[in-house]
Design a protein around this motif. Structure first.
Motif, PDB file in Angstrom:
ATOM      1  N   CYS A 189       0.835  -1.174   0.000  1.00 23.45           N
ATOM      2  CA  CYS A 189       0.000   0.000   0.000  1.00 23.45           C
ATOM      3  C   CYS A 189       0.876   1.232   0.000  1.00 23.45           C
ATOM      4  O   CYS A 189       1.837   1.338   0.783  1.00 23.45           O
ATOM      5  CB  CYS A 189      -0.927   0.019   1.231  1.00 23.45           C
ATOM      6  SG  CYS A 189      -1.979   1.487   1.315  1.00 23.45           S
ATOM      7  N   GLN A 190       0.528   2.143  -0.946  1.00 27.75           N
ATOM      8  CA  GLN A 190       1.330   3.355  -1.037  1.00 27.75           C
ATOM      9  C   GLN A 190       1.001   4.353   0.061  1.00 27.75           C
ATOM     10  O   GLN A 190       1.677   5.342   0.211  1.00 27.75           O
ATOM     11  CB  GLN A 190       1.106   4.007  -2.402  1.00 27.75           C
ATOM     12  CG  GLN A 190      -0.354   4.343  -2.670  1.00 27.75           C
ATOM     13  CD  GLN A 190      -0.565   4.864  -4.074  1.00 27.75           C
ATOM     14  OE1 GLN A 190       0.386   5.000  -4.833  1.00 27.75           O
ATOM     15  NE2 GLN A 190      -1.811   5.165  -4.430  1.00 27.75           N
ATOM     16  N   HIS A 191      -0.021   4.041   0.824  1.00 31.32           N
ATOM     17  CA  HIS A 191      -0.406   4.947   1.894  1.00 31.32           C
ATOM     18  C   HIS A 191       0.084   4.478   3.237  1.00 31.32           C
ATOM     19  O   HIS A 191       0.662   5.242   3.997  1.00 31.32           O
ATOM     20  CB  HIS A 191      -1.937   5.091   1.904  1.00 31.32           C
ATOM     21  CG  HIS A 191      -2.496   5.609   0.624  1.00 31.32           C
ATOM     22  ND1 HIS A 191      -2.416   6.921   0.195  1.00 31.32           N
ATOM     23  CD2 HIS A 191      -3.137   4.956  -0.381  1.00 31.32           C
ATOM     24  CE1 HIS A 191      -2.974   7.065  -0.977  1.00 31.32           C
ATOM     25  NE2 HIS A 191      -3.422   5.872  -1.388  1.00 31.32           N
ATOM     26  N   CYS A 192      -0.165   3.237   3.527  1.00 28.84           N
ATOM     27  CA  CYS A 192       0.197   2.748   4.863  1.00 28.84           C
ATOM     28  C   CYS A 192       1.267   1.675   4.823  1.00 28.84           C
ATOM     29  O   CYS A 192       1.624   1.113   5.850  1.00 28.84           O
ATOM     30  CB  CYS A 192      -1.049   2.197   5.575  1.00 28.84           C
ATOM     31  SG  CYS A 192      -1.763   0.775   4.740  1.00 28.84           S
ATOM     32  N   GLN A 193       1.785   1.399   3.653  1.00 24.70           N
ATOM     33  CA  GLN A 193       2.852   0.428   3.481  1.00 24.70           C
ATOM     34  C   GLN A 193       2.425  -0.971   3.915  1.00 24.70           C
ATOM     35  O   GLN A 193       3.237  -1.798   4.284  1.00 24.70           O
ATOM     36  CB  GLN A 193       4.091   0.846   4.275  1.00 24.70           C
ATOM     37  CG  GLN A 193       4.626   2.201   3.935  1.00 24.70           C
ATOM     38  CD  GLN A 193       5.002   2.347   2.472  1.00 24.70           C
ATOM     39  OE1 GLN A 193       5.516   1.406   1.862  1.00 24.70           O
ATOM     40  NE2 GLN A 193       4.719   3.501   1.874  1.00 24.70           N
ATOM     41  N   ALA A 194       1.143  -1.197   3.906  1.00 27.55           N
ATOM     42  CA  ALA A 194       0.682  -2.541   4.235  1.00 27.55           C
ATOM     43  C   ALA A 194       0.676  -3.379   2.974  1.00 27.55           C
ATOM     44  O   ALA A 194       0.543  -2.866   1.861  1.00 27.55           O
ATOM     45  CB  ALA A 194      -0.713  -2.475   4.837  1.00 27.55           C
ATOM     46  N   ARG A 195       0.850  -4.647   3.165  1.00 25.01           N
ATOM     47  CA  ARG A 195       0.893  -5.533   2.007  1.00 25.01           C
ATOM     48  C   ARG A 195      -0.507  -5.678   1.440  1.00 25.01           C
ATOM     49  O   ARG A 195      -1.460  -5.988   2.161  1.00 25.01           O
ATOM     50  CB  ARG A 195       1.450  -6.896   2.409  1.00 25.01           C
ATOM     51  CG  ARG A 195       1.492  -7.888   1.275  1.00 25.01           C
ATOM     52  CD  ARG A 195       2.193  -9.146   1.683  1.00 25.01           C
ATOM     53  NE  ARG A 195       3.641  -8.906   1.809  1.00 25.01           N
ATOM     54  CZ  ARG A 195       4.478  -8.928   0.790  1.00 25.01           C
ATOM     55  NH1 ARG A 195       4.024  -9.178  -0.427  1.00 25.01           N
ATOM     56  NH2 ARG A 195       5.737  -8.696   0.967  1.00 25.01           N
ATOM     57  N   LEU A 196      -0.582  -5.438   0.161  1.00 22.90           N
ATOM     58  CA  LEU A 196      -1.867  -5.532  -0.500  1.00 22.90           C
ATOM     59  C   LEU A 196      -2.185  -6.957  -0.887  1.00 22.90           C
ATOM     60  O   LEU A 196      -3.318  -7.393  -0.767  1.00 22.90           O
ATOM     61  CB  LEU A 196      -1.877  -4.638  -1.730  1.00 22.90           C
ATOM     62  CG  LEU A 196      -1.689  -3.143  -1.455  1.00 22.90           C
ATOM     63  CD1 LEU A 196      -1.582  -2.387  -2.750  1.00 22.90           C
ATOM     64  CD2 LEU A 196      -2.838  -2.611  -0.622  1.00 22.90           C
ATOM     65  N   LYS A 197      -1.161  -7.635  -1.330  1.00 25.51           N
ATOM     66  CA  LYS A 197      -1.364  -9.020  -1.739  1.00 25.51           C
ATOM     67  C   LYS A 197      -0.795  -9.923  -0.650  1.00 25.51           C
ATOM     68  O   LYS A 197       0.361  -9.820  -0.302  1.00 25.51           O
ATOM     69  CB  LYS A 197      -0.662  -9.291  -3.063  1.00 25.51           C
ATOM     70  CG  LYS A 197      -1.239  -8.469  -4.202  1.00 25.51           C
ATOM     71  CD  LYS A 197      -0.509  -8.736  -5.507  1.00 25.51           C
ATOM     72  CE  LYS A 197      -1.102  -7.899  -6.654  1.00 25.51           C
ATOM     73  NZ  LYS A 197      -0.375  -8.137  -7.935  1.00 25.51           N
ATOM     74  N   PRO A 198      -1.620 -10.730  -0.165  1.00 24.08           N
ATOM     75  CA  PRO A 198      -1.110 -11.585   0.936  1.00 24.08           C
ATOM     76  C   PRO A 198      -0.056 -12.537   0.433  1.00 24.08           C
ATOM     77  O   PRO A 198      -0.027 -12.919  -0.743  1.00 24.08           O
ATOM     78  CB  PRO A 198      -2.367 -12.313   1.403  1.00 24.08           C
ATOM     79  CG  PRO A 198      -3.280 -12.280   0.231  1.00 24.08           C
ATOM     80  CD  PRO A 198      -3.005 -11.010  -0.481  1.00 24.08           C
TER      81      PRO A 198
END
Lengths: 226, 794
Positions: free
Chosen positions: B20-29
């Motif tokens: 995620c470009q906002h929260c740096q969370a992984r978008l694809k597991p």
């Protein structure tokens, strides 16, 4: 007693005696200055008199004169006595008091030995012998009383633990009875001693009253009646 | 452009981004989906990923898996898929609860073919070599499989445990290939492929990529290990390409030569652990069945799933002589059956395995007969000593046992007769209640849940801690005992009364003492004054008859004195008692002077010499005694008892001079006197009993026959009296006090000072007695009135 015939010393002596007697009698009103003054004067006079007596009756005739006019043997003996006597003076100061210990030791040792020896041979053995022969000297009745009194008094001073009342044996009950008798004898003895002290005091009082009355009758009243 | 919404922040992101470009969370597991896993299997096979390695990509087989199976391009993925399928759904060994009917014809055809082959083949001898048996009995498809020598990794387990129908469509699709081929050529496609080659033998299969569990029984020969049974629980898998990349351990196995006893063609190198197993002789194994309490091997992890239904029921209970040699050898040797027909339970019976018979009879495989023995162990006679690696085998079967009974009920619904559970399997089956005589297992606890459910003797990881216990109920209410309540009450009372002032009782003021003292003194002084002033003589004198003996003794002793006899007189009293002592001694000294005795005066008190001088010159003034002529005053003897003892021993040395300084020993009174024993009489005048006793103790023993008499005060008389007595007494006579002096005056007949004091003394004593009596009575009454209120109060 006539004041005109008396010397000033005798008259002064009588006045002082009368005064100090009154001072001592003032104690009946409690402790007061006169009584304290009289007692202090008596103590001082007695001590001074004892010192003078000791000096004139002991030191000079027995210590100084032998050194000055005595023979050689007497001088050596006097010197041998003078040294421990001087060491006794070191007791005045705590620093030098240890030097007087040997002299004190000699005096105490000799005094104890003399007292014990005298008590044994002058009191213990003779009194024991007299108690054995009590019937011979005092008869049966007096002897019996003396024996009972002696044994009962000795039993009274037997100190031991007190047992339960139920466990008292016949022998113990007899001993307790003798103790009670001994207590009675002791009470009578103390009563006799108190009576003797009281008689001595009454006698002194009578003597003082006689003195006072004599002083008043022969010195004061004639002067007043004159 | 599609957007992916971030699961964390919920903001849209481009599809191609993984983070995620906002929260740096992984978008694809990281966990791939089933589609991704199926699509990536080919890559995994290419990269040589071991099939036993768990992979999320293999969780859910899809249609793509079928494609992969058909392609047979993955040599070892079949194990992984089987495991995955076992986790997800029942596989193979036992039919599902509701097997699809569409798959039954295929399975029946497949089994019918096997039956036909069995019927066509003659029953081979049990002791024949496995190779020879295989040549005669093995079907063509197996022969072809054998010839392929490593191309395909089929095993005898694949044949003996044909792939049962699964419950899902996926399972049906997975088994579609062999089923469809059977319809065409009465054999599955993969069997057909094997038929074209040499008959497949386990050793040949192991050359290619036979897994360890399969290669172990092949290479063990007669020493079958539990791994030999594993194929029975595994579903058949299509052969893989020989060129497929294999894991190291499989590659090593493939390179090992086969066991020459089973097949000389197999030259693959045996792994070390298998080599060790080869060297084990049958005798090395325990002859008795051992408890089953170890963990399940990894390769059977898929079977642990309770939903999985391994078709262990299809395992023949006895070796079938008509089975292919490789299979019979595997079964006979691997499963522990005796190779010798004579060792079989029923040598004369048909050696066809039960499971084959059940197949022929249409019985459902895996149906457990009712007469199956509940004993978890096979009798010792029926077991080959070198059958199993007990631990692993029992663990394997423990998981499979549960699955065995489930299809039995399913088959009952189909009308199939219940199948007999193989004895060896029945022997290893754990039961809920351990049978008797099982040794240490009996002491264990039967596991109720988990993969080890039903096993006994399982060590609990945390037997006590793991058990949940109800927390003890603690009361929040303070518990106070009655004793503690009493203490609290007392303490409160103490605190409450601490600040209160205590009532101090008024002390009893004794105000009557002064009055009594005044009254006593007044009456006593009044009486004495009246007597002295009036000079009354009302008191009767002591009668002569009542004069004490000691007083008479003194008089008698003095009467025995001759004029100018030396008499030693000690004045040892104090000035305070001079009145009494002068009154007591006046009569005695007067008697001495009357007798004309020379007096020598001494004293152990410093005041004594003065009192002696006063007494002689004042009291006895009428006798006109002159110092140095009729008397001599030796003065003060210092040293107490010691000085007195010295004076007794050396009188002249101790007291050489008189009190007035003269040479005392040259005076008239001391002429002829050299010791105390030279005195005719010793008179001790003292008011102190100790002084009198000192004279008695120190002087009396030394003066021998010289009598010693005492004039003592009234207070010392009781103490000195014991020394007074008869002739042998220490004190020959005694005069005590004013009363003794008055008595002595009565004896001498000459009044003296005692007469003066006598009336005053008697009235004074009467007054004192009256005061004592009145005071005593008053004290008694006062105590009575004083104690009465106290008693009432009490």
């Amino acid at each position: 007693m006539n004041a005109a015939e008396m010397s000033i010393a005798d008259l002064s002596g009588l006045l002082l005696s009368f005064s100090f007697t009154i001072f001592v009698f003032s104690y009946i009103f409690g402790d007061n200055l006169l009584f304290r003054l009289a007692t202090h004067i008596f103590i001082g006079v007695a001590a001074g008199y004892a010192s003078i007596v000791t000096l004139y009756n002991v030191i000079l005739p027995q210590l100084i004169l032998p050194l000055l006019s005595g023979g050689r043997d007497e001088m050596f003996l006097t010197i041998s006595l003078l040294i421990p006597s001087l060491l006794l003076l070191t007791k005045i100061s705590p620093r030098t008091s240890r030097l007087g210990n040997p002299a004190i030791a000699i005096l105490v040792g000799i005094g104890a030995a003399v007292a014990i020896g005298g008590a044994i041979f002058g009191t213990l053995f003779p009194q024991t012998s007299a108690a054995i022969n009590v019937f011979e000297k005092n008869g049966f009745i007096n002897g019996t009383i003396l024996v009972i009194g002696t044994l009962a008094t000795l039993l009274f001073f037997q100190f031991s633990t007190r047992g339960k009342e139920s466990s008292l044996t016949g022998m113990t009950q007899v001993a307790n009875a003798l103790r009670w008798i001994g207590k009675a004898f002791i009470a009578v003895t103390f009563g006799a001693l108190f009576a003797g002290v009281y008689i001595a005091a009454i006698t002194a009082l009578i003597e003082r009253f006689i003195f006072l009355w004599t002083f008043v009758k022969e010195l004061v009243l004639p002067a007043l009646l004159r | 452009m599609e957007e992916i919404r971030c699961p964390m922040c919920g903001k849209p992101n481009p599809d191609h981004l993984e983070i995620c470009q906002h929260c740096q969370a992984r978008l694809k597991p990281l966990v791939l989906s089933a589609d991704e896993s199926s699509s990536g299997e080919a890559n995994d096979a290419d990269t040589g990923l071991p099939d036993w390695q768990p992979s999320d990509q293999q969780d859910e087989p899809t249609s793509e898996d079928e494609t992969a199976l058909e392609a047979d391009s993955e040599g070892d993925d079949w194990l992984t898929r089987l495991r995955e399928e076992g986790d997800s759904e029942p596989i193979g060994l036992t039919p599902p609860d509701e097997p699809p009917e569409t798959e039954e014809p295929a399975e029946e055809d497949w089994l019918l073919r096997i039956r036909e082959m069995r019927d066509a083949d003659a029953a081979p001898p049990a002791e024949d070599d496995s190779s020879s048996i295989s040549d005669e009995v093995l079907p063509s498809w197996m022969t072809a499989q054998e010839d392929e020598s490593g191309e395909q990794e089929t095993s005898e387990s694949d044949l003996s445990t044909p792939d049962p129908p699964s419950t899902g469509e996926e399972r049906a699709e997975q088994l579609d290939a062999p089923a469809s081929s059977a319809e065409d050529s009465e054999l599955p496609e993969w069997l057909t492929t094997s038929e074209e080659g040499a008959p497949p033998t386990p050793l040949q299969a192991s050359e290619a990529e036979v897994p360890d569990w399969l290669s172990a029984p092949e290479e063990d020969g007669e020493e079958d290990t539990p791994e030999a049974e594993q194929p029975s629980a595994e579903p058949p898998t299509p052969a893989t390409e020989p060129g497929a990349e294999l894991p190291d351990w499989l590659t090593a196995i493939g390179e090992e030569p086969p066991d020459p006893e089973l097949s000389g063609e197999s030259e693959a190198e045996i792994p070390e652990w298998l080599s060790t197993a080869e060297e084990i002789e049958p005798d090395d194994f325990p002859k008795e069945s051992q408890p089953v309490d170890d963990g399940i091997p990894d390769w059977m992890s898929g079977v642990d799933d309770p939903d999985a239904e391994p078709d262990l029921s299809t395992i023949p209970a006895e070796p079938d002589p008509e089975t292919p040699d490789w299979l019979s050898g595997l079964e006979v040797e691997g499963l522990g059956w005796p190779t010798d027909p004579s060792e079989a339970d029923s040598p004369g019976e048909d050696l066809e395995p039960d499971w084959l018979e059940e197949i022929g009879e249409g019985a459902a495989p895996g149906q457990v007969p009712e007469e199956a023995s509940p004993s978890p162990f096979l009798p010792e006679d029926d077991l080959d000593e070198s059958v199993f690696e007990i631990d692993e085998l029992t663990d394997l079967l423990s998981g499979a046992d549960e699955d065995l009974e489930i299809p039995a009920t399913a088959d009952d619904a189909d009308g199939l007769p219940p199948a007999e559970l193989p004895r060896w399997l029945e022997a290893m089956r754990p039961v809920d209640s351990p049978p008797e005589g099982t040794g240490d297992i009996d002491q264990g606890q039967v596991e109720q849940t988990g993969p080890l459910a039903g096993l006994s003797g399982v060590l609990m990881a945390e037997p006590e801690i793991a058990r949940l216990k109800q927390a003890p109920k603690l009361s929040s209410k303070l518990q106070i005992t009655p004793a503690q309540q009493d203490h609290v009450r007392v303490f409160r009372e103490l605190l409450a009364t601490e600040g209160q002032a205590q009532h101090v009782p008024q002390p009893i003021v004794v105000s009557s003492q002064g009055l009594l003292r005044w009254l006593s003194a007044f009456f006593l002084i009044l009486v004495i004054a009246l007597v002295v002033i009036n000079e009354v003589q009302w008191a009767p004198r002591p009668p002569l008859a009542s004069v004490p003996a000691e007083v008479l003794n003194v008089s008698e002793l003095i009467n025995t004195l001759s004029p100018q006899d030396p008499v030693l007189v000690s004045f040892d009293y104090e000035p305070g008692t001079s009145g009494e002592m002068e009154a007591a001694a006046a009569a005695v000294v007067d008697h001495l002077m009357l007798r004309g005795a020379y007096l020598t005066l001494v004293s152990t008190s410093p005041t004594g010499p003065a009192l002696a001088e006063h007494f002689i010159t004042t009291v006895q003034e009428e006798h006109h005694y002159v110092s140095g002529n009729q008397f001599v005053n030796l003065g003060y003897i210092p040293g107490g008892a010691s000085g007195l003892l010295g004076f007794v021993q050396m009188p002249q040395r101790i007291r050489p001079l008189s009190f007035d300084g003269m040479n005392a020993w040259t005076t008239q009174p001391l002429r002829g006197v050299y010791a105390l024993s030279d005195f005719k009489l010793v008179v001790v005048i003292t008011d102190n009993p100790d002084t009198a006793r000192t004279w008695i103790e120190q002087v009396q023993p030394k003066i021998e026959e010289t009598p010693l008499v005492t004039v003592v005060s009234a207070q010392a008389e009781p103490i000195i009296h014991p020394y007074v007595g008869g002739e042998n007494a220490q004190v020959r006579g005694m005069v005590g006090g004013v009363i003794g002096g008055a008595s002595y005056e009565q004896v001498t007949g000459k009044p003296n000072l005692a007469q003066v004091y006598w009336d005053a003394l008697n009235f004074g004593l009467l007054t004192a007695i009256a005061v004592i009596l009145i005071g005593g009575v008053a004290n008694v009454f006062l105590n009575l009135f004083r104690n009465k209120p106290q008693g009432e109060a009490s």
